[in-house]
Every structure is written in C-alpha cells, then in structure tokens.
Design an enzyme around this catalytic site. Structure first.
Site, PDB file in Angstrom:
ATOM      1  N   CYS A  65       0.831  -1.191   0.000  1.00 33.13           N
ATOM      2  CA  CYS A  65       0.000   0.000   0.000  1.00 33.13           C
ATOM      3  C   CYS A  65       0.869   1.246   0.000  1.00 33.13           C
ATOM      4  CB  CYS A  65      -0.906  -0.030   1.224  1.00 33.13           C
ATOM      5  SG  CYS A  65      -1.809   1.475   1.484  1.00 33.13           S
ATOM      6  N   GLU A 122      -4.422   0.637  -5.392  1.00 32.09           N
ATOM      7  CA  GLU A 122      -3.581  -0.541  -5.623  1.00 32.09           C
ATOM      8  C   GLU A 122      -3.558  -0.812  -7.120  1.00 32.09           C
ATOM      9  OE1 GLU A 122      -0.944  -2.258  -4.672  1.00 32.09           O
ATOM     10  OE2 GLU A 122      -1.922  -2.368  -2.725  1.00 32.09           O
TER      11      GLU A 122
END
Lengths: 260, 359
Positions: B21, B165
């Site tokens: 992340c 993402e």
C-alpha cells in the site's frame, strides 16, 4: 545459442540508463546482424530505437533470431552490479526462458553471473518511415541536456525553432520566458564542441520537456547529439553508442488536445 | 504469467522488497475527519451524544493538506490515544470506579507517512533510505525498525478515504489502478463524490456522522527528533496477506479495523498488550470494496479531483493528440521495417499474397 561479449561493458550500462526511465519493459531482438530494441513509452508519444551492430561486439554469435522480453528495471539493477571497466557478456539459449549476464573484471580475477527470467511481451513491430529532414542540428550533448533542464523550469514545453542563422530554444510559463539561441560554430577547433546546422527550410516545433529530459539521460553515451526536424513528423534525437551503434528517440510534437 | 515472472524475479535475484500500500486519498478537511470518527458517549447526566475526537496540529510547519493522491512523506491524519500527549489525564481511569467504562479519548493529528527510524540521525526527516511506508504484520516483532514503536504502545489508526492498488494485467504492459475503500457506506453516498454527502446535516451531536465512512488502517508511529531539535511524528501502515476476493487484486492488504471496538483495542495500549493487539490484527478481515480508476493516479504529481472516480478500463482514455500523431506517422512506415529478417520475410510474404490476390 546467443552470445554477445562487450569489452567496453559500461556502454551497455549507459544504454540502460538511457532507456529505463522511458520504458518499463521491452524486447531485445537478436539477429545475425546485431541487437535491436524498439518500443514506445506508455503514453505512446515517443518511441525509442536502440541498434547495436554485431561487428561492434568483441565476440558475437547468434545462431537463430531470438526475441528476449525484459523488465528493464530489473535489467538495470543487474547491470548496476557490473563495474565500469567490467567486460559484459550476454548469453541465452535458442528458445530462452532466461538470459545470463556475465561480468568479468579486466584482470579476469572476478567473474559474476546473473541470470534473469525473460518475459512474454506482446511485440508490435514498428515500422519507422524513412524521412528526409528539413533541419538537422548537431550539437554538444551536454549543452542540449543543460538547455532542456534549464528551460523545463519555465514551462511544460520547449519550442525549437531552426533557421539558417541558428537554432532557438524557448519556453514560457508563470514565472516568465526563456530564450536560448545557438549560432552555428564558425571555426571548429574541437569537433565535439561544434554546433552544425544543416537546413533545407526553417522549422519550428513544440515538444514536451518531460520527454526531452528523459532523452538526455543518454548524454553520457556520446559527446554529440543530433536533432532532426521536419514539419508534420516527429523529432529525432540521436546519440551514438560508442562505435557500436546508436540510440534514437522519436517524439511527436505537442498537439493541443482540444483541437482534435 | 507476467506477474508471476516478475514476482519470482524479485524474490530470487534482487530483494524481498514488495510494493504494498503506497498511495491513498485523504480528501476530508480536519473537522470532517474528526467528525467522521465520532463515537457515542454517555455523559454524567445520562445524556447520550456523539463526540468527535479532538484535532491537534503537528508541531512546526507540517500541515495536513487534503489530497486525492497522497504519496509517502505527506502528512495525513492519524488517530492515537490521548495518553501519548503529555499532560493529558486519563479520563477513563478517573471514571473507572463509577462502574461505567468510557472509551478512552482519542485525538487526531497529522503525521508523516513513512516511519522515521529512531536510530536515524539527521536534520531532515526524509532521506533515511529505508522503506517504511508499510510494515509486515508477520514479522513486526523481529524488526528493529518497528519493534520500539510496538513496545512503547505507539499504535495508531491511519485515516483515509481509501487507498490505491495496481493490478498486473495478463499480457499487458500497463497495470490497472483501483481505488479501495470501506464497504460500509450508507446508501447513496459515493465516497469519491463530495456532492453526494456534503450537506448541512452531515453531522450533529444527536445523530453523529452521516458522511462517508473512512478507511481505518492499523499503523505504528514514532516520535523522532532531528539533529536540530525538530520533532516529527511519522507512521507506517501495517499490512498482512490478502484474503478472499481482494487477493485477486493484490497479495498484500493493509490491516483494516472495521468496528469501533477494534479501533479502541488497537489504540488502547494501556489495556491491550501488544501481543494481544497483534492477534487482533491477524483476525480482522478487510471489509472493503473497490473500483477501477484512471491511470492518471500513477503519477503522484497529478492532483485532479476525479482521481478516485470509477472508470471503465475497457474504454481506454482517449489517446492524446500527440500519440495519435505518432500512430499516424508510424502507419506510413509499416512495410519498411529495417534490419529485422523475420519481419522482412513476413512483409515479403504479405506483398506476394497481395500480388496473388490482385491476379
């Protein structure tokens, strides 16, 4: 079997530095005549063409044409492990899954092997149209890099205007405007420092700084750069790769999207 | 295919550094962030009301600026227990004798994304060279970088609208970005569209917060002092192996706290020991949903407001004028490919075939 040995291994290191910011991955086409790479950047605004001639290598063998798709970031990481004076050899089988990079120190006392997995990339063959250019500007590569860097502080794009008097690079933005004029060198003491303009007709085109700055990553390869321009065709920025080949960057001029 | 090769390659040859992340969206103003974290409390007189955590600015010139595209080293809102602040008495302790247990008070303050190691000595908070945007839940206890924060109870909850993402696509050179956010949104609320919730009644003491639900990611923080005496607080997002549907998108996921209780337990370091807290994170399941977004988000310099809006990835972004120009120019060159024997043969065959066809 494919094998290419380059005593001046740092040339290959510099080639990678010159393309890895523009391309994430690309295919190396290895044939009897040498190694070629052609690829467009993600935004499809520029095209990179690298050509390494077989004769330029100290040893070159390519029994069958092979295409090696590589992650250029990874390849660059591997080449960073080679010292500047190392001899670099690239090796692969006829239907390769892997490529091997071998680094030998000049004294042959240290030999390193790095094996990298290859990738299957969709490869579109790009035909580069043969073009006669209205202007060809040859200038010191360091000077060109400096101009692109300086002008990119002013705006997103650089205007290159070539006339018979010389070439003018300019940029405009919030902080103001910038103009750099280079005149053709009258007496050439050192060829590398010369500015030589070969002009059939004047041309003015606008290009995105971002790309030009990525092209100038090739500056360490060659003391001179050539810029070829014609109306209605992409700019070509070309650097020699030592004695063994050349790298060409093609860049479409900036076009206002709203006009389309 | 491609993804596997890349992953394998990273694992074998270079390093165990796997990108996790690394990009979020934090678009709420400080007061909105606080209100969105309101909890229901019961006053001494028995009145029930919603109370929002207090906002505290980071010392010095490190302001939180809402953004649709937040990359590490930016300062973003993080929720911690007030006990980390000197001079704050513990309200819950005082009340303990009275039978009713009050949730410990929380405060929200901006911290820098990317935990600065305590052992790093320099005048500037960036440039330590370690990758600390994320920390892996599995080996937190063994990492010198993060263990001190764990032992000191420096646990935090990183607040954001959602995170981005990138999914590798088979046979494509590009990756598709997705925006991932809390699944528990009230009906009609689009977290990416402020106009769907920004009304007068979005918050009241009586009814609490009616806006979008922020994503609450478990994190660790550190309090670092530069060689010039400047204090900088920074954080790292805890990640774990992805489960369920999300694992198709990416193999790691932030440890996401879904309920107020989970948030309380993670932050209340006085009551919940770190081992227990880590067990809690191992158990939590990310209740998230996601949609594809424009590749504009790839560059953290892009700050347009539509960064987290859903897009249809099949409908590619319209090509720019310059790329059309390039494509048209290259069309002129097809058939004149140089120096490639294979292609030459193909082209010759094609020409022959065309000639045959004409006949």
């Amino acid at each position: 079997m494919f094998e290419a040995r380059l005593v001046q291994g740092n040339l290959l290191k510099k080639v990678l530095d010159a393309i890895k910011d523009l391309l994430n991955e690309a295919s190396w086409d290895c044939a009897d005549s040498g190694i070629q790479l052609q690829a467009m950047d993600n935004s499809h605004v520029s095209l990179v063409s690298v050509n390494l001639r077989a004769e330029g290598f100290d040893k070159y063998r390519c029994d069958r044409n092979i295409i090696m798709g590589m992650d250029l970031t990874s390849m660059s990481k591997i080449l960073k492990c080679a010292a500047n004076d190392d001899i670099i050899t690239m090796k692969a089988q006829d239907n390769p899954d892997n490529v091997t990079f071998m680094f030998e120190s000049p004294s042959q006392e240290k030999v390193s092997d790095y094996e990298m997995k290859l990738m299957n990339l969709d490869q579109e063959h790009l035909g580069i149209p043969e073009t006669d250019y209205a202007c060809v500007i040859k200038m010191p590569s360091g000077e060109f890099a400096r101009i692109c860097r300086d002008l990119s502080q002013f705006g997103e794009s650089i205007v290159i205007a070539c006339t018979k008097e010389g070439v003018r690079f300019s940029a405009a933005g919030d902080i103001g405007t910038a103009n750099i004029k280079l005149a053709q060198t009258s007496s050439v003491d050192k060829e590398d420092d010369a500015v030589i303009i070969d002009m059939q007709e004047p041309v003015t085109l606008t290009f995105a700084c971002r790309y030009l700055n990525m092209f100038t990553k090739a500056t360490p390869l060659s003391p001179q750069v050539s810029l070829s321009m014609s109306p209605e065709v992409p700019l070509v920025v070309e650097y020699a790769i030592g004695e063994i080949g050349q790298i060409q960057y093609f860049l479409a001029p900036k076009i206002d999207d709203q006009d389309n | 295919m491609r993804k596997d090769i890349t992953v394998e390659f990273w694992r074998v040859t270079v390093a165990s550094k796997v990108i996790m992340c690394g990009r979020t969206a934090c678009t709420l103003a400080p007061d909105e962030v606080c209100r969105s974290c309101s909890v229901r409390t019961v006053g001494k007189d028995g009145t029930k009301k919603y109370e929002a955590p207090q906002w505290r600015d980071h010392p010095g010139d490190h302001k939180y600026r809402p953004s649709y595209n937040v990359a590490p080293t930016r300062f973003t809102p993080v929720m911690i227990s007030e006990h980390h602040m000197k001079g704050v008495k513990r309200e819950a302790e005082k009340e303990e004798g009275e039978g009713e247990e009050l949730p410990s008070q929380l405060i929200i303050q901006p911290m820098m994304w990317g935990l600065i190691p305590n052992f790093y000595k320099a005048s500037s908070p960036t440039g330590h060279g370690y990758s600390t945007n994320n920390c892996r839940l599995e080996d937190l206890e063994e990492k010198k970088m993060f263990k001190p924060s764990l032992v000191r109870g420096q646990r935090c909850v990183v607040l954001c609208d959602g995170f981005y993402e990138w999914q590798a696509i088979k046979g494509s050179k590009t990756k598709q970005p997705y925006f991932i956010y809390a699944a528990s949104q009230s009906e009609g609320i689009k977290i990416w569209d402020r106009s769907s919730w920004d009304t007068e009644g979005v918050w009241s003491e009586e009814e609490g917060w009616k806006g979008p639900q922020l994503l609450k990611m478990a994190g660790l923080f550190s309090r670092w002092t530069s060689s010039e005496g400047e204090e900088v607080m920074s954080y790292s997002v805890v990640t774990k192996a992805a489960e369920g549907k999300f694992s198709d998108l990416h193999h790691r996921v932030p440890a996401i706290l879904n309920t107020d209780q989970e948030v309380q337990d993670w932050l209340n370091y006085g009551k919940v020991e770190y081992k227990e807290a880590l067990n809690l994170l191992a158990k939590v399941k990310a209740e998230v949903t996601w949609h594809p977004v424009s590749t504009q988000v790839n560059n953290s310099r892009n700050q347009e407001m539509d960064m987290n809006h859903p897009v249809d990835p099949k409908k590619e972004a319209p090509p720019s004028g310059s790329s059309l120009f390039m494509a048209n120019w290259l069309k002129k060159g097809s058939g004149k490919v140089k120096n490639d024997d294979d292609v030459k043969v193909k082209e010759e065959n094609k020409v022959k075939k065309e000639e045959d066809d004409e006949k």
